[in-house]
Design an enzyme around this catalytic site. Structure first.
Site, PDB file in Angstrom:
ATOM      1  N   HIS A 188     -10.175  -5.532  10.102  1.00  0.00           N
ATOM      2  CA  HIS A 188     -10.721  -5.407   8.813  1.00  0.00           C
ATOM      3  C   HIS A 188     -12.180  -4.474   8.973  1.00  0.00           C
ATOM      4  O   HIS A 188     -12.987  -4.247   8.073  1.00  0.00           O
ATOM      5  CB  HIS A 188     -11.155  -6.723   8.047  1.00  0.00           C
ATOM      6  CG  HIS A 188     -10.019  -7.470   7.509  1.00  0.00           C
ATOM      7  ND1 HIS A 188      -9.105  -7.740   8.145  1.00  0.00           N
ATOM      8  CD2 HIS A 188      -9.753  -7.670   6.361  1.00  0.00           C
ATOM      9  CE1 HIS A 188      -8.185  -8.577   7.516  1.00  0.00           C
ATOM     10  NE2 HIS A 188      -8.445  -8.360   6.495  1.00  0.00           N
TER      11      HIS A 188
ATOM     12  N   GLU B 289       0.871  -1.164  -0.141  1.00  0.00           N
ATOM     13  CA  GLU B 289       0.070  -0.022  -0.067  1.00  0.00           C
ATOM     14  C   GLU B 289       0.821   1.243  -0.021  1.00  0.00           C
ATOM     15  O   GLU B 289       0.664   2.168  -0.541  1.00  0.00           O
ATOM     16  CB  GLU B 289      -0.907   0.094   1.242  1.00  0.00           C
ATOM     17  CG  GLU B 289      -2.093  -0.841   0.948  1.00  0.00           C
ATOM     18  CD  GLU B 289      -1.862  -2.288   1.229  1.00  0.00           C
ATOM     19  OE1 GLU B 289      -0.553  -2.730   1.838  1.00  0.00           O
ATOM     20  OE2 GLU B 289      -2.811  -3.033   1.243  1.00  0.00           O
TER      21      GLU B 289
END
Length: 326
Positions: free
Chosen positions: A129, A60
């Site tokens: 998450h 990322e």
């Protein structure tokens, strides 16, 4: 207008903007060959090719930085985080580089980039998450933050984000991806950044909310209507910059306010909005603002505990009754 899913509306927005402007491209994990972990980019690789629909490694920080560099030299990247919880790996790129570049360069560089992806408490995905990063990113000057609740808003708001000349954090709730609704076919349909929407008219209490909490609030408004309580539901849509004109117009009409969000209570979006309402319209309020937010704990795997943490219709109804002194 066609009736399509929220994920299809996002796909339409990106595809139409890529047709309109060949500087727009999409990059992220599994966006090309796999067509998106949540199928938001389905069909786009075949349509636009591998130079514009780009699979990245699980890195990322790396692909966010590539996107920022590309934006600085004239392209208009869309960077997809598979889940926005993973954007924390790229935190330095977003808040130190993308957010500050225009200011630190004295206006020599703009960063027309969209960071988009899923967030929210989506059903047994566990703490790592299930983050709601909107308050975190809304804290930083230089970033705009948008969270659509309906398929039409998803399309119109994403097109506005792609056309903007500054970095936009665009957060989609995972549990809304399959929702269906009417979406305009007009390729120039755009929902401007910083424009809230009154999703339901009312006269007794204002509920301010955004993203999936709009649906929870509308259900609560339906339930309260059975008791002759008229609730106005205002969808903020853009969390930074805020549409204070729409917010204050509603507060002035109802004189009571409840803020509903799935983020944690402490330092949530509701805290900042309540502060601005108190400073701008304290004399208009007939009761203290009530906030309904997630309970203060990491999100558990266990479904029963997960549901207990989330705001629900009963808690929203209780808060509305509280500001009505019922």
């Amino acid at each position: 207008m066609a009736v399509i899913q929220y994920r299809e509306a996002l796909n339409q927005a990106m595809s139409e903007e890529m047709e309109r402007d060949d500087r727009v491209f999409l990059m992220g994990e599994e966006v090309a060959e796999y067509q998106g972990a949540y199928k938001v980019s389905q069909g786009m690789l075949d349509r636009f090719g591998a130079r514009r629909i780009v699979d990245s490694p699980i890195s990322e920080n790396g692909f966010a930085g590539i996107g920022i560099g590309a934006a600085m030299v004239g392209l208009r990247p869309i960077i997809e985080f598979m889940t926005f919880s993973f954007s924390y790996v790229a935190f330095d790129q977003l808040v130190n580089n993308a957010a500050n570049m225009r200011y630190m360069s004295g206006g020599q560089f703009s960063v027309p980039i969209v960071f988009r992806g899923n967030s929210g408490i989506a059903g047994n995905l566990g703490a790592t998450h299930s983050h709601r990063p909107e308050a975190l990113f809304s804290h930083f000057p230089g970033l705009k933050v948008m969270m659509p609740s309906t398929p039409a808003d998803a399309k119109g708001m994403l097109k506005a984000a792609i056309r903007d000349d500054d970095p936009v954090i665009f957060i989609e709730h995972e549990n809304l991806l399959g929702d269906k609704g009417e979406v305009p076919d007009d390729p120039d349909f755009v929902v401007p950044i910083g424009q809230a929407d009154v999703k339901r008219e009312g006269s007794d209490v204002t509920i301010l909310t955004y993203s999936r909490s709009v649906m929870t609030s509308l259900k609560a408004a339906d339930k309260l209507a059975e008791e002759d309580v008229s609730v106005e539901v205002v969808d903020l849509r853009t969390l930074r910059p805020l549409d204070m004109d729409t917010i204050l117009a509603s507060i002035t009409k109802t004189n009571r306010c409840v803020f509903v969000e799935e983020d944690w209570y402490y330092c949530g979006i509701g805290a900042g909005v309540a502060d601005r309402i108190y400073r701008a319209a304290f004399d208009e309020l007939d009761a203290p603002i009530q906030r309904v937010a997630a309970k203060d704990a990491p999100i558990p795997y266990n479904r029963t505990l997960e549901l207990d943490i989330l705001p629900n219709v009963e808690r929203v109804v209780e808060a509305v009754n509280s500001v009505l002194y019922r």
